[in-house]
Design a protein around this motif. Structure first.
Motif, PDB file in Angstrom:
ATOM      1  N   GLU A 240       0.937  -1.261   0.064  1.00  0.00           N
ATOM      2  CA  GLU A 240       0.143  -0.049  -0.055  1.00  0.00           C
ATOM      3  C   GLU A 240       0.839   1.362   0.033  1.00  0.00           C
ATOM      4  OE1 GLU A 240      -3.907  -1.875   2.435  1.00  0.00           O
ATOM      5  OE2 GLU A 240      -2.303  -0.565   3.547  1.00  0.00           O
ATOM      6  N   CYS A 320      -3.592  -6.217  11.608  1.00  0.00           N
ATOM      7  CA  CYS A 320      -3.671  -5.431  10.288  1.00  0.00           C
ATOM      8  C   CYS A 320      -3.549  -3.961  10.528  1.00  0.00           C
ATOM      9  CB  CYS A 320      -4.923  -5.760   9.297  1.00  0.00           C
ATOM     10  SG  CYS A 320      -5.299  -7.607   9.141  1.00  0.00           S
ATOM     11  N   ASP A 322      -4.244  -0.324   7.933  1.00  0.00           N
ATOM     12  CA  ASP A 322      -4.589   0.273   6.914  1.00  0.00           C
ATOM     13  C   ASP A 322      -3.586   1.227   6.324  1.00  0.00           C
ATOM     14  OD1 ASP A 322      -5.433   1.426   4.435  1.00  0.00           O
ATOM     15  OD2 ASP A 322      -7.412   2.196   5.590  1.00  0.00           O
ATOM     16  N   THR A 324      -3.400   3.178   3.507  1.00  0.00           N
ATOM     17  CA  THR A 324      -3.972   3.963   2.712  1.00  0.00           C
ATOM     18  C   THR A 324      -4.743   5.183   3.367  1.00  0.00           C
ATOM     19  OG1 THR A 324      -6.078   3.170   2.645  1.00  0.00           O
ATOM     20  CG2 THR A 324      -4.772   2.218   1.156  1.00  0.00           C
ATOM     21  N   GLN A 325      -4.778   5.176   4.708  1.00  0.00           N
ATOM     22  CA  GLN A 325      -5.065   6.390   5.503  1.00  0.00           C
ATOM     23  C   GLN A 325      -4.495   7.550   5.397  1.00  0.00           C
ATOM     24  OE1 GLN A 325      -5.062   5.784   9.999  1.00  0.00           O
ATOM     25  NE2 GLN A 325      -4.811   3.608   9.390  1.00  0.00           N
TER      26      GLN A 325
END
Ligand SMILES: Cc1cc2nc3c(=O)[nH]c(=O)nc-3n(C[C@H](O)[C@H](O)[C@H](O)COP(=O)(O)OP(=O)(O)OC[C@H]3O[C@@H](n4cnc5c(N)ncnc54)[C@H](O)[C@@H]3O)c2cc1C
Length: 337
Positions: A240, A320, A322, A324-325
């Protein structure tokens, strides 16, 4: 998945670990089968080149780029360059050693785990797909690894035993701890592999243009399966980050976030949970497990309480993060990730 006394009686269990009704259902595969799936995807992706018989002997980077020194099978040496290099070269990572020497903080457990693969009909004794036997001396995990009756049985031994002593002791261990008290003629043993277990994390997962992921970056004992899982979510997160940089929605400070957040996940989830998993089987009084061990108490409650069961299932995703934040905008391309 069931936790048991050494005599096989059930302490508690989780049914349908694979959550067949869930879109996020787990699939449990032995490593060789997973490797085959990964390789198939790599070969099908024109952006990926898989090369065999190349050994990285050193890496380095500066503000312009990164490089690796690579030894070929014929003894020849090449210097490869790249924008970034990620070391996913396992527990004895050369990439990590190039960055930190032998520094790999943490500890090694005072136990050796003996991983055996055996044909023995444990399911005839009521064993489920995954079984953890809680016992201070004869703790073990028994997991079905194929549909034709092959089981992985991993048990603990004293670290003082040599390989020859471990092999000589295996029939006694099996007879004492497996249901049916089998003698050597009662099962077909395929292999016996002793290994030491560790909880260790590299000081940083990013140094300049070099990244670390998976076992190269961190180790944990295998009770609970957080080793491979932790590695998969590292590389997912790193993908990502690189995708964000490639699409122009992140600069390379996102790699500092990778370093920060993946180390935090090791410290807050992988290390404590895997340590608890090992201590649960090896150092808990099984008679008190359901009144003293908070995790097993939760498992027991989840048998009848749906909210607790949902909480337990969602717990899987605690490893996990994220990335992409951290994108500075959300382009159409980012939505495709
Ligand atoms: C007995 C045992 C049982 C386990 N059971 C589980 C389990 O049930 N569930 C779970 O989640 N995890 C389990 N683990 C842990 C899991 O196997 C590892 O976490 C996982 O394989 C790590 O993947 P990796 O890609 O980081 O490293 P590896 O799988 O070790 O792969 C590293 C790769 O790098 C290559 N390499 C090494 N050095 C170099 C170099 N210098 N140059 C080029 N290439 C190099 C190696 O050839 C290898 O292909 C277990 C581990 C053991 C030992």
């Amino acid at each position: 998945m069931t936790w048991r006394h050494r005599d096989g009686t059930v302490i508690t269990s989780i049914s349908d670990v694979a959550q067949p009704w869930s879109p996020d259902a787990l699939t449990v595969l032995p490593l060789n089968m997973l490797g085959t799936v990964l390789l198939r995807h790599c070969v099908a992706n024109e952006n990926v080149t898989v090369l065999w018989d190349k050994k990285v002997t050193d890496v380095g980077s500066d503000e312009k780029g990164a490089w690796a020194v690579v030894e070929k099978k014929d003894g020849g040496v090449e210097r490869w360059t790249a924008d970034y290099i990620c070391g996913c070269d396992g527990a004895n990572s050369q990439v990590r050693k190039s960055l930190f020497g032998n520094e790999f903080p943490g500890h090694t457990w005072d136990a050796q785990i003996i991983a055996t693969n055996v044909y023995y009909p444990l399911d005839k004794f009521g064993y489920d797909d995954i079984n953890f036997i809680i016992h201070n001396e004869d703790y073990y995990m028994a997991a079905k690894i194929t549909t034709d009756g092959l089981w992985r049985v991993s048990y603990g031994e004293d670290t003082k035993l040599s390989l020859a002593e471990v092999i000589a002791h295996q029939p006694t261990k099996y007879e004492r701890m497996l249901p049916g008290n089998p003698k050597p003629g009662d099962y077909k043993l395929l292999n016996v592999g002793p290994y030491r277990i560790h909880q260790r994390m590299a000081p940083k997962f990013r140094v300049g243009r070099i990244l670390l992921a998976a076992d190269a970056a961190h180790l944990c004992n295998p009770f609970g399966g957080l080793g491979l899982t932790g590695g998969l979510v590292d590389v997912g997160g790193l993908a990502e980050c690189f995708a964000g940089m490639q699409m122009g929605v992140a600069d390379d400070t996102i790699l500092d976030k990778y370093d920060e957040m993946r180390r935090l996940k090791y410290q807050e989830v992988i290390n404590p949970v895997s340590s608890d998993n090992f201590l649960r089987v090896s150092a808990t009084d099984p008679k008190e497990a359901l009144v003293k061990d908070e995790f097993l108490m939760m498992v027991e409650k989840a048998r009848t309480d749906k909210a607790t069961r949902d909480e337990l299932d969602q717990g899987v995703f605690a490893v996990c993060h994220d990335f992409t934040q951290y994108y500075n905008k959300q382009p159409k391309e980012a939505a495709r990730l």
